[in-house]
Structure formats: C-alpha cells, structure tokens
Design a protein around this motif. Sequence first.
Motif, PDB file in Angstrom:
ATOM      1  N   PHE A   1       0.815  -1.213   0.000  1.00 11.52           N
ATOM      2  CA  PHE A   1       0.000   0.000   0.000  1.00 11.52           C
ATOM      3  C   PHE A   1       0.849   1.265   0.000  1.00 11.52           C
ATOM      4  CE2 PHE A   1      -3.278  -2.955   1.470  1.00 11.52           C
ATOM      5  CZ  PHE A   1      -4.375  -2.517   0.744  1.00 11.52           C
ATOM      6  N   ALA A   2       2.168   1.140   0.006  1.00 12.93           N
ATOM      7  CA  ALA A   2       3.017   2.340  -0.041  1.00 12.93           C
ATOM      8  C   ALA A   2       2.992   2.876  -1.473  1.00 12.93           C
ATOM      9  CB  ALA A   2       4.437   1.997   0.379  1.00 12.93           C
ATOM     10  N   LEU A   3       2.665   4.148  -1.618  1.00 10.53           N
ATOM     11  CA  LEU A   3       2.511   4.694  -2.975  1.00 10.53           C
ATOM     12  C   LEU A   3       3.799   4.548  -3.772  1.00 10.53           C
ATOM     13  CD1 LEU A   3       0.352   7.879  -2.281  1.00 10.53           C
ATOM     14  CD2 LEU A   3      -0.378   5.554  -2.779  1.00 10.53           C
ATOM     15  N   GLY A   4       4.939   4.773  -3.108  1.00  7.59           N
ATOM     16  CA  GLY A   4       6.221   4.666  -3.810  1.00  7.59           C
ATOM     17  C   GLY A   4       6.481   3.267  -4.323  1.00  7.59           C
ATOM     18  N   ALA A   5       6.067   2.274  -3.550  1.00 13.61           N
ATOM     19  CA  ALA A   5       6.269   0.889  -3.979  1.00 13.61           C
ATOM     20  C   ALA A   5       5.409   0.582  -5.202  1.00 13.61           C
ATOM     21  CB  ALA A   5       5.930  -0.062  -2.839  1.00 13.61           C
ATOM     22  N   VAL A   6       4.193   1.129  -5.214  1.00 14.59           N
ATOM     23  CA  VAL A   6       3.292   0.892  -6.353  1.00 14.59           C
ATOM     24  C   VAL A   6       3.876   1.543  -7.610  1.00 14.59           C
ATOM     25  CG1 VAL A   6       0.940   1.197  -7.230  1.00 14.59           C
ATOM     26  CG2 VAL A   6       1.320   0.779  -4.789  1.00 14.59           C
ATOM     27  N   PHE A   7       4.402   2.764  -7.445  1.00 16.61           N
ATOM     28  CA  PHE A   7       5.025   3.425  -8.604  1.00 16.61           C
ATOM     29  C   PHE A   7       6.288   2.669  -9.043  1.00 16.61           C
ATOM     30  CE2 PHE A   7       2.308   7.021  -7.460  1.00 16.61           C
ATOM     31  CZ  PHE A   7       1.847   7.369  -8.719  1.00 16.61           C
ATOM     32  N   ALA A   8       7.082   2.180  -8.093  1.00 18.17           N
ATOM     33  CA  ALA A   8       8.294   1.428  -8.453  1.00 18.17           C
ATOM     34  C   ALA A   8       7.930   0.207  -9.299  1.00 18.17           C
ATOM     35  CB  ALA A   8       9.047   1.002  -7.189  1.00 18.17           C
ATOM     36  N   MET A   9       6.860  -0.487  -8.889  1.00 22.77           N
ATOM     37  CA  MET A   9       6.420  -1.665  -9.656  1.00 22.77           C
ATOM     38  C   MET A   9       5.986  -1.271 -11.064  1.00 22.77           C
ATOM     39  SD  MET A   9       4.232  -4.050  -7.032  1.00 22.77           S
ATOM     40  CE  MET A   9       3.745  -3.016  -5.673  1.00 22.77           C
ATOM     41  N   ALA A  10       5.222  -0.170 -11.142  1.00 22.00           N
ATOM     42  CA  ALA A  10       4.722   0.261 -12.453  1.00 22.00           C
ATOM     43  C   ALA A  10       5.877   0.692 -13.357  1.00 22.00           C
ATOM     44  CB  ALA A  10       3.725   1.404 -12.270  1.00 22.00           C
ATOM     45  N   PHE A  11       6.841   1.444 -12.790  1.00 24.94           N
ATOM     46  CA  PHE A  11       7.986   1.890 -13.586  1.00 24.94           C
ATOM     47  C   PHE A  11       8.788   0.678 -14.064  1.00 24.94           C
ATOM     48  CE2 PHE A  11       8.140   5.965 -10.766  1.00 24.94           C
ATOM     49  CZ  PHE A  11       7.090   6.517 -11.494  1.00 24.94           C
ATOM     50  N   ALA A  12       8.971  -0.295 -13.174  1.00 24.73           N
ATOM     51  CA  ALA A  12       9.757  -1.478 -13.538  1.00 24.73           C
ATOM     52  C   ALA A  12       9.093  -2.246 -14.677  1.00 24.73           C
ATOM     53  CB  ALA A  12       9.924  -2.378 -12.316  1.00 24.73           C
ATOM     54  N   ALA A  13       7.769  -2.377 -14.600  1.00 25.40           N
ATOM     55  CA  ALA A  13       7.053  -3.109 -15.656  1.00 25.40           C
ATOM     56  C   ALA A  13       7.187  -2.371 -16.989  1.00 25.40           C
ATOM     57  CB  ALA A  13       5.589  -3.289 -15.272  1.00 25.40           C
ATOM     58  N   ARG A  14       7.170  -1.032 -16.936  1.00 20.62           N
ATOM     59  CA  ARG A  14       7.307  -0.260 -18.183  1.00 20.62           C
ATOM     60  C   ARG A  14       8.694  -0.424 -18.789  1.00 20.62           C
ATOM     61  NH1 ARG A  14       4.809   5.404 -19.284  1.00 20.62           N
ATOM     62  NH2 ARG A  14       5.360   4.651 -21.326  1.00 20.62           N
ATOM     63  N   ALA A  15       9.706  -0.467 -17.912  1.00 16.84           N
ATOM     64  CA  ALA A  15      11.090  -0.526 -18.412  1.00 16.84           C
ATOM     65  C   ALA A  15      11.490  -1.940 -18.829  1.00 16.84           C
ATOM     66  CB  ALA A  15      12.040  -0.027 -17.324  1.00 16.84           C
ATOM     67  N   ALA A  16      10.804  -2.944 -18.276  1.00 19.86           N
ATOM     68  CA  ALA A  16      11.300  -4.326 -18.354  1.00 19.86           C
ATOM     69  C   ALA A  16      11.474  -4.854 -19.768  1.00 19.86           C
ATOM     70  CB  ALA A  16      10.374  -5.242 -17.567  1.00 19.86           C
ATOM     71  N   ALA A  17      10.650  -4.373 -20.694  1.00 23.19           N
ATOM     72  CA  ALA A  17      10.736  -4.891 -22.060  1.00 23.19           C
ATOM     73  C   ALA A  17      11.949  -4.333 -22.799  1.00 23.19           C
ATOM     74  CB  ALA A  17       9.462  -4.544 -22.819  1.00 23.19           C
ATOM     75  N   TRP A  18      12.577  -3.300 -22.226  1.00 24.63           N
ATOM     76  CA  TRP A  18      13.666  -2.604 -22.920  1.00 24.63           C
ATOM     77  C   TRP A  18      15.040  -3.006 -22.401  1.00 24.63           C
ATOM     78  CZ3 TRP A  18      12.271  -0.139 -27.204  1.00 24.63           C
ATOM     79  CH2 TRP A  18      10.911   0.158 -27.342  1.00 24.63           C
ATOM     80  N   PHE A  19      15.083  -3.930 -21.456  1.00 23.94           N
ATOM     81  CA  PHE A  19      16.359  -4.380 -20.880  1.00 23.94           C
ATOM     82  C   PHE A  19      16.506  -5.884 -21.059  1.00 23.94           C
ATOM     83  CE2 PHE A  19      15.845  -0.271 -19.088  1.00 23.94           C
ATOM     84  CZ  PHE A  19      17.134   0.199 -18.835  1.00 23.94           C
ATOM     85  N   GLU A  20      17.759  -6.294 -21.308  1.00 31.14           N
ATOM     86  CA  GLU A  20      18.012  -7.709 -21.536  1.00 31.14           C
ATOM     87  C   GLU A  20      17.818  -8.509 -20.241  1.00 31.14           C
ATOM     88  OE1 GLU A  20      21.834  -8.161 -23.413  1.00 31.14           O
ATOM     89  OE2 GLU A  20      21.625 -10.347 -23.471  1.00 31.14           O
ATOM     90  N   SER A  21      18.315  -7.939 -19.145  1.00 29.60           N
ATOM     91  CA  SER A  21      18.279  -8.659 -17.865  1.00 29.60           C
ATOM     92  C   SER A  21      17.457  -7.912 -16.839  1.00 29.60           C
ATOM     93  CB  SER A  21      19.694  -8.773 -17.275  1.00 29.60           C
ATOM     94  OG  SER A  21      20.539  -9.481 -18.130  1.00 29.60           O
TER      95      SER A  21
END
Length: 249
Positions: A107-127
């Motif tokens: 429920f921490a807003l920062g954690a929710v944003f971290a997850m969303a940012f990671a999902a957005r970036a994930a397709a653009w990184f090999e690892s």
Amino acid sequence: MSERIKVAVLGAAGRMGSTVVRAVQGADDLELVATLDAGDDLSAAAGADVAIDFTVPAVTESNVHALIDAGVHVVVGTTGWDDESKARVRDHLADRPGVGVLIAPNFALGAVFAMAFAARAAAWFESVEVIELHHPDKVDAPSGTAQHTAAAIAAARTAAGVGPSPDATTQELDGARGADVDGVRVHAVRLRGLVAHEEILLGNAGEQLTIRHDSFDRVSFMPGVLLGVRQVGSHPGLTVGLEHLLDLG
Ligand SMILES: NC(=O)C1=CN([C@@H]2O[C@H](COP(=O)(O)OP(=O)(O)OC[C@H]3O[C@@H](n4cnc5c(N)ncnc54)[C@H](OP(=O)(O)O)[C@@H]3O)[C@@H](O)[C@H]2O)C=CC1
Ligand SMILES: O=C(O)C1=N[C@H](C(=O)O)C[C@H](O)C1
C-alpha cells in the motif's frame, strides 16, 4: 458532514494492524467499530462497511470469505495469495454483487510506482532481477510485493516478445539464484533494522537501471490503506493491486 465509513481491523494488535488502527482513528471520515485478533469471533466485524485484514497468510482467505458472506467490503494487505485463492474469492464475489475486495501486496505509494515503472522498463532491458529486503520477523518469502513485481515484469516482457534474462548458470548451490517467479529471479534478504525495501535491477550492455523503494516506517502504507477503504465500495468484485485505484493498472 456525510456519514462516516464504519471500519473493522483484523490483526489489530500486529505491527501493521496497530498502525492501521491509529490511522483509522485519525481520519475524520472513518469510524473504527471493531478490532479483532487471533481467537476473536469474526461476527464482530459484521457491522462494518469495510474490514481491513492485516493478519497472517494462513487465515486471510477464510477471513475474506466470511466477510463477503456478511456483505462487508474488504481491504486486504496480508500476503500469501496465489492464483487459486484469488480465483476462489472472485467466484465467491460473483454470487455477492456489490461487494468489493481489494487485495494489495503493497500500500506504499512509492512501492506501487516502483512496480509500475519497472514493468514499463522491463521490455527494454536484456536482464532483470528483483531483490526484496525485510525485517527478520517476516514469515513469508519472497514478499508479496516482489512476487507482484516479478509477475508484472514477466507479463510486460511476454507481451513485448522479450525472452528470458540471460543466465549461463549450470552449477548452483540450492537457492543461490533466488526464486523463479514467472521466469524472473527474486532474491530475499532478512536483516534486523530493515522494514520493507525492494530493488529492481535492469541491465543492458554497458548500463544498469536500479529502481529502489524504501519503507522506513509502517506509516508509509497508511495513505494507500485509507485510499483503499474509501474506494473499495465503488469497486465491486475483486481488485488486485493498488495500481488500479491510481490509474496505473
Ligand atoms: N500490503 C501491504 O502494504 C503490507 C502487507 N503486510 C503484510 O501484512 C501481514 C501482517 O504483517 P505484520 O503486521 O507485520 O504481522 P504481525 O505478525 O505483526 O501481525 C499479524 C497479526 O494478525 C493476528 N492474527 C493471527 N491470526 C488472526 C486471525 N485469525 N484473526 C485476526 N487476527 C489474527 C496476529 O495475532 P497473534 O500474533 O496473536 O497470532 C498478529 O497480531 C503480512 O502478511 C505482511 O506481509 C505488511 C506490511 C505492508
Ligand atoms: O511483511 C512485511 O513487512 C511486508 N509485507 C508485504 C509484502 O510481503 O510484500 C509488503 C511490504 O513489503 C511489507
């Protein structure tokens, strides 16, 4: 003033539950009507509009089914949910139109944003790998947050047609490469002094992106919990993840 939302807290004596009790008591639009702990009769929560569950993985699902039967909306922070237990709740809710259940691993807003940012970036990184770090009194590993993060990353990579992270490991001491969550490696650290922390490491040739979130205090979860309490009644059915209330889902 419009009528206050009647709230019950399950797991009220716990680390999270006690913080939630104080947050509810401090909110003008909420009224704390019941606090329950292990051994208490759940019917005490039947007079609430919304129940908040921060208990233990072993009991949270049965609490939720009982609350749905009582027509009480539920905000769940307890971890330990898998696809099958969520499907059982979804099926149950189909017979109780109008009742809403929100299960959010963080429920921490920062954690929710971290997850969303990671999902957005994930397709653009090999690892990509996930590290979660928590206080040593936590009973489950990896954290619900890390599992939710890894699942979102895996879904984003699958949708983009990106293959697994490269890994030449052929010899391994058990557990050295962490848990495999939908093909994403997740590592769990338990250390006195920590509260709740997560790092998502994304690597390409010659560069690394690190997305890190730290909860230094359990008050960090309260704005998200209160948002869930205020909104769950207008989200009938099962909602998984606070991102859906922040338009990030
Ligand atoms: N979604 C989020 O943002 C967050 C989720 N969490 C999750 O919340 C959960 C609780 O964490 P935390 O507060 O640290 O854990 P605690 O162990 O401090 O609290 C759990 C509480 O639940 C009580 N309990 C056990 N069984 C029942 C029952 N049947 N009915 C009512 N209460 C019961 C326990 O009582 P007793 O000790 O007497 O058994 C205890 O007081 C964990 O799953 C954790 O991962 C934590 C932080 C944030
Ligand atoms: O047990 C905890 O403390 C936490 N549990 C949740 C999880 O498993 O993700 C949320 C947060 O990380 C704190």
